[in-house]
Every structure is written in C-alpha cells, then in structure tokens.
Design an enzyme around this catalytic site. Structure first.
Site, PDB file in Angstrom:
ATOM      1  N   ARG A 158       0.728  -0.860  -0.027  1.00  0.00           N
ATOM      2  CA  ARG A 158      -0.201  -0.033   0.041  1.00  0.00           C
ATOM      3  C   ARG A 158       1.306   1.462  -0.331  1.00  0.00           C
ATOM      4  O   ARG A 158       0.327   2.626   0.426  1.00  0.00           O
ATOM      5  CB  ARG A 158      -0.918   0.306   0.962  1.00  0.00           C
ATOM      6  CG  ARG A 158      -1.670  -1.311   1.744  1.00  0.00           C
ATOM      7  CD  ARG A 158      -3.055  -0.988   1.978  1.00  0.00           C
ATOM      8  NE  ARG A 158      -4.007  -2.115   1.938  1.00  0.00           N
ATOM      9  CZ  ARG A 158      -3.916  -3.092   2.782  1.00  0.00           C
ATOM     10  NH1 ARG A 158      -3.139  -3.034   3.838  1.00  0.00           N
ATOM     11  NH2 ARG A 158      -4.508  -3.992   2.648  1.00  0.00           N
ATOM     12  N   LYS A 213       4.210  11.158 -11.518  1.00  0.00           N
ATOM     13  CA  LYS A 213       2.637  10.283 -12.179  1.00  0.00           C
ATOM     14  C   LYS A 213       3.391   8.827 -12.475  1.00  0.00           C
ATOM     15  O   LYS A 213       4.977   8.973 -13.209  1.00  0.00           O
ATOM     16  CB  LYS A 213       2.834  11.039 -13.693  1.00  0.00           C
ATOM     17  CG  LYS A 213       1.734  12.151 -14.054  1.00  0.00           C
ATOM     18  CD  LYS A 213       0.837  12.837 -15.313  1.00  0.00           C
ATOM     19  CE  LYS A 213       0.111  13.464 -15.335  1.00  0.00           C
ATOM     20  NZ  LYS A 213      -0.454  14.140 -17.017  1.00  0.00           N
ATOM     21  N   GLU A 249      10.175  17.184 -25.476  1.00  0.00           N
ATOM     22  CA  GLU A 249       9.337  18.187 -23.843  1.00  0.00           C
ATOM     23  C   GLU A 249      10.178  19.049 -22.854  1.00  0.00           C
ATOM     24  O   GLU A 249       9.071  20.512 -23.305  1.00  0.00           O
ATOM     25  CB  GLU A 249       9.668  16.787 -23.093  1.00  0.00           C
ATOM     26  CG  GLU A 249       9.282  14.757 -22.796  1.00  0.00           C
ATOM     27  CD  GLU A 249       8.225  15.254 -22.521  1.00  0.00           C
ATOM     28  OE1 GLU A 249       6.546  16.395 -23.355  1.00  0.00           O
ATOM     29  OE2 GLU A 249       7.386  13.860 -22.935  1.00  0.00           O
ATOM     30  N   LYS A 282       8.063  22.979 -13.725  1.00  0.00           N
ATOM     31  CA  LYS A 282       7.508  21.608 -13.253  1.00  0.00           C
ATOM     32  C   LYS A 282       7.276  21.462 -12.953  1.00  0.00           C
ATOM     33  O   LYS A 282       5.829  21.527 -11.721  1.00  0.00           O
ATOM     34  CB  LYS A 282       8.540  20.039 -13.976  1.00  0.00           C
ATOM     35  CG  LYS A 282       7.305  18.923 -13.594  1.00  0.00           C
ATOM     36  CD  LYS A 282       7.015  18.080 -15.390  1.00  0.00           C
ATOM     37  CE  LYS A 282       5.715  17.330 -14.123  1.00  0.00           C
ATOM     38  NZ  LYS A 282       6.452  15.645 -15.177  1.00  0.00           N
ATOM     39  N   GLU A 329      -3.872  17.511 -11.397  1.00  0.00           N
ATOM     40  CA  GLU A 329      -4.013  17.693 -13.069  1.00  0.00           C
ATOM     41  C   GLU A 329      -5.974  18.173 -13.213  1.00  0.00           C
ATOM     42  O   GLU A 329      -6.563  17.204 -13.998  1.00  0.00           O
ATOM     43  CB  GLU A 329      -3.671  15.994 -14.037  1.00  0.00           C
ATOM     44  CG  GLU A 329      -3.204  17.270 -15.507  1.00  0.00           C
ATOM     45  CD  GLU A 329      -3.689  16.319 -16.472  1.00  0.00           C
ATOM     46  OE1 GLU A 329      -2.016  15.384 -16.345  1.00  0.00           O
ATOM     47  OE2 GLU A 329      -3.871  15.510 -17.464  1.00  0.00           O
ATOM     48  N   ARG A 342      -1.978  21.563 -14.668  1.00  0.00           N
ATOM     49  CA  ARG A 342      -1.199  20.699 -14.970  1.00  0.00           C
ATOM     50  C   ARG A 342      -1.667  19.883 -16.711  1.00  0.00           C
ATOM     51  O   ARG A 342      -0.816  19.387 -17.057  1.00  0.00           O
ATOM     52  CB  ARG A 342      -1.086  19.707 -14.096  1.00  0.00           C
ATOM     53  CG  ARG A 342       0.011  18.560 -14.797  1.00  0.00           C
ATOM     54  CD  ARG A 342       0.228  17.502 -12.896  1.00  0.00           C
ATOM     55  NE  ARG A 342       1.765  16.586 -13.047  1.00  0.00           N
ATOM     56  CZ  ARG A 342       2.130  16.130 -12.750  1.00  0.00           C
ATOM     57  NH1 ARG A 342       1.833  16.306 -11.954  1.00  0.00           N
ATOM     58  NH2 ARG A 342       2.877  15.165 -13.031  1.00  0.00           N
ATOM     59  N   ASN A 373       0.795  18.336 -20.930  1.00  0.00           N
ATOM     60  CA  ASN A 373      -0.188  17.527 -22.353  1.00  0.00           C
ATOM     61  C   ASN A 373       0.241  17.837 -23.597  1.00  0.00           C
ATOM     62  O   ASN A 373      -0.407  16.857 -24.830  1.00  0.00           O
ATOM     63  CB  ASN A 373      -0.986  16.711 -22.067  1.00  0.00           C
ATOM     64  CG  ASN A 373      -1.615  15.843 -20.632  1.00  0.00           C
ATOM     65  OD1 ASN A 373      -0.088  15.228 -19.800  1.00  0.00           O
ATOM     66  ND2 ASN A 373      -2.241  15.571 -19.815  1.00  0.00           N
ATOM     67  N   HIS A 413      -0.101  15.202 -26.510  1.00  0.00           N
ATOM     68  CA  HIS A 413       0.527  14.009 -26.290  1.00  0.00           C
ATOM     69  C   HIS A 413      -1.155  13.291 -26.557  1.00  0.00           C
ATOM     70  O   HIS A 413      -0.607  12.150 -26.584  1.00  0.00           O
ATOM     71  CB  HIS A 413       0.667  14.700 -24.477  1.00  0.00           C
ATOM     72  CG  HIS A 413       1.716  14.091 -23.474  1.00  0.00           C
ATOM     73  ND1 HIS A 413       2.781  15.355 -24.153  1.00  0.00           N
ATOM     74  CD2 HIS A 413       3.093  13.035 -23.150  1.00  0.00           C
ATOM     75  CE1 HIS A 413       3.571  15.583 -23.523  1.00  0.00           C
ATOM     76  NE2 HIS A 413       3.667  14.164 -23.048  1.00  0.00           N
ATOM     77  N   HIS A 429      -0.060  10.114 -27.592  1.00  0.00           N
ATOM     78  CA  HIS A 429      -0.278   8.323 -27.634  1.00  0.00           C
ATOM     79  C   HIS A 429      -0.665   7.947 -27.984  1.00  0.00           C
ATOM     80  O   HIS A 429      -0.823   6.215 -28.624  1.00  0.00           O
ATOM     81  CB  HIS A 429      -1.217   8.802 -26.433  1.00  0.00           C
ATOM     82  CG  HIS A 429      -0.295   9.120 -24.481  1.00  0.00           C
ATOM     83  ND1 HIS A 429      -0.778   9.826 -24.018  1.00  0.00           N
ATOM     84  CD2 HIS A 429       1.593   9.460 -24.341  1.00  0.00           C
ATOM     85  CE1 HIS A 429       0.191  10.423 -22.798  1.00  0.00           C
ATOM     86  NE2 HIS A 429       0.897   9.705 -23.382  1.00  0.00           N
ATOM     87  N   HIS A 436       9.106   7.587 -27.218  1.00  0.00           N
ATOM     88  CA  HIS A 436       7.635   9.038 -26.960  1.00  0.00           C
ATOM     89  C   HIS A 436       7.972  10.202 -26.987  1.00  0.00           C
ATOM     90  O   HIS A 436       6.761  11.089 -27.885  1.00  0.00           O
ATOM     91  CB  HIS A 436       7.428   8.666 -24.950  1.00  0.00           C
ATOM     92  CG  HIS A 436       6.509   9.461 -24.319  1.00  0.00           C
ATOM     93  ND1 HIS A 436       5.431   9.278 -24.162  1.00  0.00           N
ATOM     94  CD2 HIS A 436       6.773  10.615 -23.760  1.00  0.00           C
ATOM     95  CE1 HIS A 436       5.113  10.670 -24.097  1.00  0.00           C
ATOM     96  NE2 HIS A 436       5.793  11.321 -23.746  1.00  0.00           N
TER      97      HIS A 436
END
Ligand code: NAD
Ligand code: GLY
Length: 360
Positions: free
Chosen positions: A118, A140, A182, A224, A234, A238, A242, A245, A249, A262
C-alpha cells in the site's frame, strides 16, 4: 548543483540537478526510510551506473532488480516481476525503491512503489534527458495497456529527484532528441523566452554542451515544480503539460508501444496541435512555422506516420486520460508560451489536421 523544491506540504521534495551527483551519498541517504533499498534499473543502464549508485548507498542493505530495456516492458506483467522480487527478499514496508534509468523505469518504479504494501518510499534517479526535464518530477506513475498508453497508474510522489547530468553523456543521439521534445513542450506552454533560447541553443543542447544541458534541465524542472505544486492531480494547469500528448499517445498505441520513442511521438503531436491552432485562428502561420523549424532542428519528426488512417487516429485519441464522457480535449496554443485546454475545437478542423499532418 541547483536545487528546486516541489512544494506539496509534508510531501514536498527536492530536485537536485548537477554533474557527478550519483556519487553524492549525502544527497541520497536522508531520503532512505529504513535499512532496505531496492534499485530498479534495466540491462542497458545497470552496467553504466549501478555500481556508482551502489557505492553511494553502501551504508544500506541494497538489492537490485534489473529489467529488460524498452517501452514494450512498461506493463503490468513487468510490475508483477518487481513485486515478486521485493517479496522474495523479503522487503518490508520500510523498503525504499530507487528508479535508476529513463522514464520507463521511473514510471514503473513509481507505480510499484505506490502499490507495494500500500505504498513505500521511492527516489527518482533519472538518466535520460526526457526523465530529467519531465517524467521524474511530479509523481505521475503508470504502466501501459495494449489498448492505451499510461492507462493504469496513480499519482505517487518520490521523496527526492537526483538528476546527474553527467549520465547523459552515454545517451544515444536519438534519445537526446526525444528528450528535447519535452523541453520544447515546456517552453511552448509557459515560457516564450525559453522557446527563443532554444531557437538559439538547440544544436548545443543535442550536442551535449554541459552548460546548455544544465540550463535546460534546470529551467524545465523549475517550471514543472511550480506547475505540480499548483495542480498536483491535474484538475487544471497541469493538463497543459500534455501538449502534443493526445496526438502522440495515439501514435504510440497505434504503432505499438516502442515503435516510435515517446518524445518523437510528442514532437509530431506538438506540430499537429500547432497546425490545429492555426486552423482554429489561434496562432499565426509564422508561429507554427517557427515551432516546426525548432522540432526539425532538434532532429525530431514533424508529421504523424503515414500508416495511421484518420479514422484509426480519431478512435485512438478517445482513449486518453483527458477525454471526458468520450469527448476528446486537446491542448492548443494561443501563442508561443501560452497554451490552454480546449474541448470545443471544430471536429472538421481536427480532421483536416489529421489528414494534412501525415507523412507522405
Ligand atoms: P526510456 O526510459 O525507454 O529510456 C530511453 C533509452 O535510453 C532506453 O533504452 C534506456 O535503457 C536508455 N538509457 C537510459 N539512460 C541512459 C543513459 N544514461 N545512457 C545510455 N542509455 C540510457 O525512455 P525515456 O524517453 O526516458 O522515457 C519515456 C517514458 O517516459 C515513456 O514511457 C513515457 O510515457 C514516460 N513519461 C512519463 C512522464 C511522467 O510524467 N511520468 C512524462 C513524460 C514521459
Ligand atoms: N508529463 C506530464 C505531467 O507530468 O503532468
């Protein structure tokens, strides 16, 4: 060395950036919770940097888990192998995980750290440009599904980020370029002066000029850290990180994870977002041309792969964490350095972009 703080109350943590930091036991040790440490790395990075890191952790009971290399291994089944390595020791709930590698290792290590018993502490030791400027900061974590990129994961912050810029000296040129995507993204969403600096310095960045690399990493981490502190989960600003992205993606999933890097998919995605921003009357054609010129100067693709049809692209874009109720939301540009999330772009303009922005 430069240090930035990600301000998240009692979960705040430092980002240390500089040369030779892998040898700095004094920067790592304060963030190790108990006696046990498990370093997660891969078969490419281990022969280069594991020994140095082990020396810096010599006061601890250090174990290691060396994974196969590549985006194709950022999966639940790889995560299960890490869980089993932890249980085989056995590692208790005070074990500290250390992610030594690029974004793939950082994302999967953070995912495992968030789930094992956990939640156990973890440290990010990013060794790619992409991981140093982006993925190691902000918590993330994720693994991929065959049906969607980064679709299984959680927000789970590291205790420290240690970015040793010396490690970039062994990075292949293609990976350096991918990381530069990036950096360009960060500039486009928030900092037009960083964009102008990149227009002058991009060749020195991909040429690994030490001062330029250090400045790029520091400027991106500064931005960042501020964005994450403002909107950790987000729900607002935030999402701007993306940019490119949702397109990117779709390219990664459409081609199979790992076919394009990526950063390469994000680069083409940024050009697609810029194209849609022009079609939507938001930015001028000369601004779009500057963005594309910078992407190309970094050695990155500015078009989506020819093989993906518009229909397939559109359906892939719906499997996106920003999509709400089946509606795609995209990051678009008002200007260089000023991005926003749009849910009400015109579908026919998006179709025009998907058609026009495929490689011949
Ligand atoms: P990567 O982790 O696959 O690393 C790229 C390649 O470089 C790999 O072959 C790796 O073994 C090798 N490598 C790493 N360090 C090296 C070094 N110093 N010298 C030589 N080789 C080295 O890819 P990446 O570009 O670092 O990360 C991409 C991943 O990051 C994607 O899965 C993406 O989804 C994820 N990502 C996550 C976030 C986030 O916020 N969590 C943000 C951006 C990207
Ligand atoms: N890489 C996007 C984010 O961290 O939010």
């Amino acid at each position: 060395m430069k240090t930035f703080e990600v301000e998240l109350g009692e979960r705040s943590y430092p980002i240390h950036i500089g040369a030779g930091l892998l040898s700095r036991a004094d920067l790592l040790a304060p963030h190790v919770a108990g006696r046990q440490v498990m370093v997660i790395t891969n078969e490419t990075v281990a022969p280069l940097y594991l020994e140095t890191l082990r020396k810096s952790l010599s006061g601890f009971d250090v174990h290691e888990c060396i994974l196969p290399d590549g985006e194709a291994h950022k999966t639940l089944s790889t995560a299960e192998k890490i869980f089993e390595a932890l249980l085989a020791v056995p590692c208790d709930r005070q074990v500290t995980l250390v992610a030594l590698g690029g974004g793939v290792i950082g994302d999967i290590t953070g995912f495992v750290a968030g789930c094992y018993q956990r939640g156990v502490p973890f440290l990010q030791v990013p060794t790619t440009l992409l991981a140093q400027v982006d993925s190691s900061v902000g918590g993330k974590t994720a693994v991929n599904s065959r049906l969607g990129k980064n679709m299984i994961g959680l927000f789970y912050q590291p205790r420290c980020v240690l970015a040793d810029t010396d490690t970039l000296s062994t990075l292949p040129a293609r990976e350096l370029a991918a990381g530069t995507a990036e950096v360009i993204k960060t500039a486009l969403i928030r900092d037009s002066s960083l964009f102008e600096w990149l227009e002058i310095n991009v060749h020195n960045l991909i040429g690994l000029d030490a001062a330029i690399v250090a400045e790029a990493v520091a400027r991106c981490c500064d931005i960042k850290a501020a964005v994450v502190a403002e909107d950790e989960r987000e729900s607002g600003v935030r999402a701007l990180l993306n940019l490119g992205h949702t397109f990117g993606h779709a390219i990664e999933t459409g081609l199979g994870h790992g076919a394009w890097l990526h950063g390469e998919a994000v680069a083409a995605g940024i050009c697609m977002a810029a194209d849609l921003s022009v079609r939507s009357g938001l930015i001028r054609e000369d601004e779009r041309a500057r963005i594309e010129a910078l992407i190309v100067a970094a050695g990155l693709p500015s078009r989506a792969p020819a093989g993906l049809s518009v229909e397939r692209f559109r359906s892939l874009m719906k499997v996106d964490k920003k999509a709400l109720g089946g509606n795609v939301r995209l990051v678009l540009l008002n200007a260089i350095g000023d991005a926003f999330v749009s849910a009400d772009f015109a579908q026919d303009l998006l179709d025009q972009t998907l058609e026009a922005m495929r490689a011949a």
